[in-house]
Design a protein around this motif. Structure first.
Motif, short mmCIF file in Angstrom:
data_model
loop_
_atom_site.label_atom_id
_atom_site.label_comp_id
_atom_site.label_asym_id
_atom_site.label_seq_id
_atom_site.Cartn_x
_atom_site.Cartn_y
_atom_site.Cartn_z
N SER A 4 2.51 13.52 1.02
CA SER A 4 2.35 14.37 0.18
C SER A 4 0.68 14.36 -0.40
O SER A 4 0.12 13.53 -0.06
N PHE A 5 0.31 15.54 -0.97
CA PHE A 5 -0.93 15.81 -1.34
C PHE A 5 -1.99 15.23 -0.67
O PHE A 5 -2.79 14.69 -0.71
N GLY A 6 -1.86 16.29 0.60
CA GLY A 6 -2.92 16.18 1.52
C GLY A 6 -3.02 14.81 2.30
O GLY A 6 -4.11 14.63 2.96
N GLY A 7 -2.17 13.78 2.22
CA GLY A 7 -2.30 12.54 2.74
C GLY A 7 -2.64 11.44 1.93
O GLY A 7 -3.26 10.43 2.36
N GLU A 8 -2.45 11.87 0.53
CA GLU A 8 -2.97 10.77 -0.36
C GLU A 8 -1.63 9.63 -0.55
O GLU A 8 -1.95 8.47 -1.05
N HIS A 9 -0.60 10.12 -0.47
CA HIS A 9 0.56 9.30 -0.60
C HIS A 9 1.58 9.50 0.70
O HIS A 9 1.83 10.42 1.11
N ILE A 10 2.46 8.29 0.83
CA ILE A 10 3.52 8.33 1.88
C ILE A 10 4.75 7.53 1.31
O ILE A 10 4.66 6.43 0.39
N SER A 11 5.90 7.89 1.83
CA SER A 11 7.14 7.38 1.34
C SER A 11 8.08 7.60 2.31
O SER A 11 7.96 8.21 3.53
N ILE A 12 9.37 6.78 2.12
CA ILE A 12 10.39 6.62 3.21
C ILE A 12 11.58 7.47 2.78
O ILE A 12 11.72 6.93 1.62
N TYR A 13 12.12 8.41 3.28
CA TYR A 13 13.16 9.26 2.97
C TYR A 13 14.53 8.43 3.14
O TYR A 13 14.65 7.70 4.48
N LEU A 14 15.36 8.31 1.94
CA LEU A 14 16.67 7.45 2.08
C LEU A 14 17.80 8.31 2.53
O LEU A 14 18.78 7.84 2.58
N GLY A 15 17.62 9.56 2.23
CA GLY A 15 18.70 10.65 2.40
C GLY A 15 19.33 10.88 0.86
O GLY A 15 19.02 10.24 0.09
N ASN A 16 19.94 11.90 0.81
CA ASN A 16 20.77 12.19 -0.53
C ASN A 16 19.75 12.59 -1.60
O ASN A 16 20.15 11.99 -2.72
N GLY A 17 18.64 12.89 -1.18
CA GLY A 17 17.50 13.26 -2.29
C GLY A 17 16.88 12.09 -2.86
O GLY A 17 16.04 12.08 -3.85
N LYS A 18 17.13 10.90 -2.16
CA LYS A 18 16.29 9.70 -2.57
C LYS A 18 15.12 9.26 -1.41
O LYS A 18 15.15 9.53 -0.31
N ALA A 19 14.09 8.75 -2.15
CA ALA A 19 12.97 8.09 -1.09
C ALA A 19 12.71 6.51 -1.56
O ALA A 19 13.07 6.32 -2.95
N ILE A 20 12.04 6.01 -1.06
CA ILE A 20 11.59 4.57 -1.60
C ILE A 20 9.96 4.62 -1.29
O ILE A 20 9.44 4.96 -0.17
N ASP A 21 9.29 4.03 -2.15
CA ASP A 21 7.79 3.84 -2.00
C ASP A 21 7.05 2.92 -2.92
O ASP A 21 7.74 2.29 -3.82
N ALA A 22 5.74 2.54 -2.60
CA ALA A 22 5.03 2.03 -3.46
C ALA A 22 4.18 2.78 -4.25
O ALA A 22 3.22 3.50 -3.62
N PRO A 23 4.52 3.19 -5.38
CA PRO A 23 3.89 4.29 -6.32
C PRO A 23 2.51 4.11 -6.66
O PRO A 23 1.86 4.77 -5.96
N VAL A 24 2.23 3.40 -7.64
CA VAL A 24 0.77 3.26 -8.08
C VAL A 24 0.53 2.02 -8.70
O VAL A 24 1.61 1.15 -8.87
N PRO A 25 -0.56 1.50 -9.10
CA PRO A 25 -0.85 0.05 -9.52
C PRO A 25 -0.08 0.10 -10.96
O PRO A 25 0.10 0.95 -11.88
N GLY A 26 0.53 -1.31 -11.10
CA GLY A 26 1.40 -1.48 -12.30
C GLY A 26 2.81 -1.25 -12.19
O GLY A 26 3.66 -1.45 -13.14
N GLN A 27 3.20 -0.61 -11.02
CA GLN A 27 4.40 -0.49 -10.52
C GLN A 27 4.88 -1.15 -9.50
O GLN A 27 4.17 -1.89 -8.83
N THR A 28 6.33 -1.17 -9.17
CA THR A 28 6.63 -1.91 -7.91
C THR A 28 7.32 -0.89 -6.81
O THR A 28 7.69 0.01 -7.36
N ILE A 29 7.44 -1.51 -5.57
CA ILE A 29 8.21 -0.79 -4.73
C ILE A 29 9.69 -0.38 -5.44
O ILE A 29 10.46 -1.22 -5.68
N GLN A 30 10.09 0.92 -5.29
CA GLN A 30 11.20 1.23 -5.88
C GLN A 30 11.77 2.47 -5.24
O GLN A 30 11.35 3.09 -4.61
N ILE A 31 13.19 2.45 -5.47
CA ILE A 31 14.05 3.80 -4.86
C ILE A 31 14.05 4.78 -6.22
O ILE A 31 14.37 4.59 -7.30
N ARG A 32 13.81 5.88 -5.93
CA ARG A 32 13.76 7.09 -6.91
C ARG A 32 14.13 8.40 -6.29
O ARG A 32 14.10 8.50 -5.02
#
Length: 210
Positions: free
Chosen positions: A161-189
């Motif tokens: 997303s955003f021109g190559g600024e971020h990447i996540s892994i799609y899990l299906g059923n509208g869910k993805a997993i990523d390492a979002p931003v500083p101060g947060q943890t890898i999460q499913i959302r």
């Protein structure tokens, strides 16, 4: 934040996967990793009967036994099954990614014992499964084959997303997993990427059965 015990178990699991992979490779070539019905062992280089190649049924049975031996977790079972059949799938990618939930975001990080950023996380997941990806999003987004839209995305696909600024892994059923931003943890959302800010969707391995 992931507990120390969780990280140790995760590291041990990765080590076990690597050792199991070499045994599965021998099996796929017809070398029995344990005693055969004739009483010979792998150390003798004995080949499987009937043409010298182990059947896919034997591989699957061996994979199931290995999965039980290392604890039978869903993620590890998916990885072992993929190795045994010789076809790593998007389902296996999604399963492996989930074991890193709770690892903190660290910019530039690639070590799950310390923390990972978005592309470091993606690289690590695929490396676990024997697939080498480049380190940064701008290179990762050029790997594999394109997927036309989010509606066609399958588990294991990469969402850029955003021109190559971020990447996540799609899990299906509208869910993805990523390492979002500083101060947060890898999460499913919920997969917050929409067609308006998606730069690319890439499929690195077959989608699997989902």
């Amino acid at each position: 934040m992931a507990s120390e015990g969780h990280l140790v178990s995760m590291t041990e699991a990765i080590g076990r996967i690597q050792s199991i992979q070499s045994m599965l490779q021998q099996l796929s070539q017809g070398v029995l990793p344990q005693a055969s019905s004739a009483g010979t062992t792998a150390s003798t280089g004995t080949r499987a009967p009937s043409g010298g190649a182990a059947s896919s049924t034997d591989s699957a049975s061996f994979a199931q036994a290995l999965s039980s031996a290392v604890g039978g977790s869903g993620a590890l079972s998916g990885v072992i099954t993929g190795m045994a059949t010789g076809a790593m799938t998007g389902d296996a990618v999604a399963a492996d990614a989930k074991k890193y939930v709770g690892v903190p975001y660290v910019w530039g990080g690639t070590n799950p014992a310390v923390g990972m950023d978005c592309s470091g996380f993606v690289q690590r997941v695929f490396k676990d499964l024997g697939v080498d990806l480049p380190r940064v999003v701008s290179d990762q987004m050029r790997q594999g084959t394109p997927v036309a839209s989010l509606a066609q995305a399958k588990p294991g696909d990469l969402l850029v997303s955003f021109g190559g600024e971020h990447i996540s892994i799609y899990l299906g059923n509208g869910k993805a997993i990523d390492a979002p931003v500083p101060g947060q943890t890898i999460q499913i959302r919920d997969a917050w990427e929409q067609q308006s800010n998606l730069t690319a969707i890439r499929r690195i391995v077959p989608a699997g059965g989902s």
